[in-house]
Motif scaffolding. Structure first.
Motif: not given
Length: 86
Positions: A31-32, A50-52, A58-59
């Protein structure tokens, strides 16, 4: 890989421009990336990885983050790896 400290955006840009093997890893969430945007490194001939770091929504911390990151780092173990988190 060792932590070398925080950088200002201008300092990060200078490293990415000067070091051919340097990479930028954006660890924010999907989303960011969608609503805030992704750093454009095209003028440097590079792409942001890009790698969260956290699993949305849930974060929680992605326990496989390092395993997912390693193949994207390339073969130069001394190359600077910069992380964007905000």
């Amino acid at each position: 890989m060792t932590y070398a400290g925080d950088l200002l955006p201008k300092q990060a840009w200078e490293i990415l421009a000067k070091e051919p093997a340097a990479i930028l890893v954006d660890v924010r969430t999907q989303p960011e990336w969608t609503f805030v945007g992704i750093p454009d490194l095209g003028i440097l001939g590079k792409r942001t990885v890009l790698l969260s770091w956290q699993v949305y929504p849930q974060m929680g911390i992605d326990s496989d983050f390092v395993a997912k990151l390693e193949p994207r780092l390339g073969t130069d173990a001394e190359a600077p790896v910069l992380f964007r988190s905000a």
